[in-house]
Design a protein around this motif. Structure first.
Motif, PDB file in Angstrom:
ATOM      1  N   ASP A   1      18.509   0.535  -8.237  1.00 51.72           N
ATOM      2  CA  ASP A   1      17.274   0.948  -8.487  1.00 51.72           C
ATOM      3  C   ASP A   1      16.381   0.128  -8.197  1.00 51.72           C
ATOM      4  O   ASP A   1      16.057  -0.754  -8.572  1.00 51.72           O
ATOM      5  CB  ASP A   1      17.630   1.012 -10.167  1.00 51.72           C
ATOM      6  N   GLN A   2      15.138   0.643  -7.692  1.00 52.75           N
ATOM      7  CA  GLN A   2      13.913   0.231  -7.289  1.00 52.75           C
ATOM      8  C   GLN A   2      12.843   0.962  -7.626  1.00 52.75           C
ATOM      9  O   GLN A   2      12.560   2.140  -7.500  1.00 52.75           O
ATOM     10  CB  GLN A   2      13.901  -0.158  -5.651  1.00 52.75           C
ATOM     11  N   GLN A   3      11.716   0.357  -8.390  1.00 52.82           N
ATOM     12  CA  GLN A   3      10.604   1.189  -8.839  1.00 52.82           C
ATOM     13  C   GLN A   3       9.338   0.613  -8.182  1.00 52.82           C
ATOM     14  O   GLN A   3       9.201  -0.692  -8.234  1.00 52.82           O
ATOM     15  CB  GLN A   3      10.410   1.352 -10.198  1.00 52.82           C
ATOM     16  N   ASN A   4       8.526   1.384  -7.710  1.00 54.36           N
ATOM     17  CA  ASN A   4       7.321   0.951  -6.979  1.00 54.36           C
ATOM     18  C   ASN A   4       6.090   1.076  -8.090  1.00 54.36           C
ATOM     19  O   ASN A   4       6.033   2.032  -8.670  1.00 54.36           O
ATOM     20  CB  ASN A   4       6.749   1.957  -6.048  1.00 54.36           C
ATOM     21  N   SER A   5       5.681  -0.127  -8.390  1.00 56.54           N
ATOM     22  CA  SER A   5       4.520   0.020  -9.491  1.00 56.54           C
ATOM     23  C   SER A   5       3.411   0.669  -9.018  1.00 56.54           C
ATOM     24  O   SER A   5       2.924   0.857  -8.000  1.00 56.54           O
ATOM     25  CB  SER A   5       4.063  -1.531  -9.866  1.00 56.54           C
ATOM     26  N   SER A   6       2.993   1.741 -10.020  1.00 57.17           N
ATOM     27  CA  SER A   6       1.718   2.602  -9.684  1.00 57.17           C
ATOM     28  C   SER A   6       0.631   2.296 -10.414  1.00 57.17           C
ATOM     29  O   SER A   6       0.462   2.692 -11.486  1.00 57.17           O
ATOM     30  CB  SER A   6       2.154   3.962  -9.759  1.00 57.17           C
ATOM     31  N   PRO A   7      -0.245   1.211 -10.119  1.00 53.78           N
ATOM     32  CA  PRO A   7      -1.140   0.845 -10.922  1.00 53.78           C
ATOM     33  C   PRO A   7      -2.459   1.985 -11.079  1.00 53.78           C
ATOM     34  O   PRO A   7      -2.429   2.930 -10.338  1.00 53.78           O
ATOM     35  CB  PRO A   7      -1.959  -0.420 -10.399  1.00 53.78           C
ATOM     36  N   ARG A   8      -3.187   1.793 -11.825  1.00 53.50           N
ATOM     37  CA  ARG A   8      -4.466   2.920 -12.048  1.00 53.50           C
ATOM     38  C   ARG A   8      -5.035   2.951 -10.768  1.00 53.50           C
ATOM     39  O   ARG A   8      -5.198   1.720 -10.119  1.00 53.50           O
ATOM     40  CB  ARG A   8      -5.257   2.575 -13.289  1.00 53.50           C
TER      41      ARG A   8
END
Length: 147
Positions: free
Chosen positions: A36-43
């Motif tokens: 499982d890999q998640q791309n951080s989605s900054p503001r």
């Protein structure tokens, strides 16, 4: 859809990727989470603070503005390229069958960056926006999917 045992199913949306292994039968897949890999989605303010550029012509008093760059879309495209690299790595290092399930736009970016031999190894490319964290409904969709 026929998905052999031990095949890998890669589910991707714009910000998350999950890799599942089929531990069930060919026509009745049961998916087990492998990676499982998640791309951080900054503001948006963290991605960039500049206003769109302006242009003016020396021969005219008219001024114009450039379109605002979609920084979130750029981040998703970079993530999709990383997924393509990961798929290439899996294809190089193993001989498992691969199924790719991704949102249509994300699938297009991944296709552009996949190596030719990896593309040939894909059993199916399913253009469907799918929550990659839901193994049960993904398995049901694959069971009913017709290539």
């Amino acid at each position: 859809m026929l998905i052999r045992k031990d095949s890998l199913i890669v589910a991707v949306d714009g910000s998350r990727m999950s890799i599942f292994r089929n531990i069930g039968e060919a026509f009745k897949p049961i998916l087990e989470l492998v990676e499982d890999q998640q791309n951080s989605s900054p503001r948006s303010s963290e991605l960039g603070t500049d206003r769109p550029g302006r242009s003016s012509q020396s021969t005219s008093p008219r001024k114009g503005a450039y379109e605002q760059t979609d920084l979130h879309q750029q981040a998703e495209d970079i993530f999709a390229r990383e997924i393509a690299e990961r798929l290439d790595e899996i294809a190089r290092n193993s001989d498992v069958d691969l199924v790719l399930v991704a949102a249509p736009r994300t699938l297009g970016v991944i296709r552009q960056h996949l190596r030719t031999d990896t593309s040939k190894r894909l059993l199916a490319e399913i253009a469907k926006a799918f929550g990659p964290h839901d193994a049960v409904s993904l398995a049901k969709m694959l069971e009913k999917y017709d290539v």
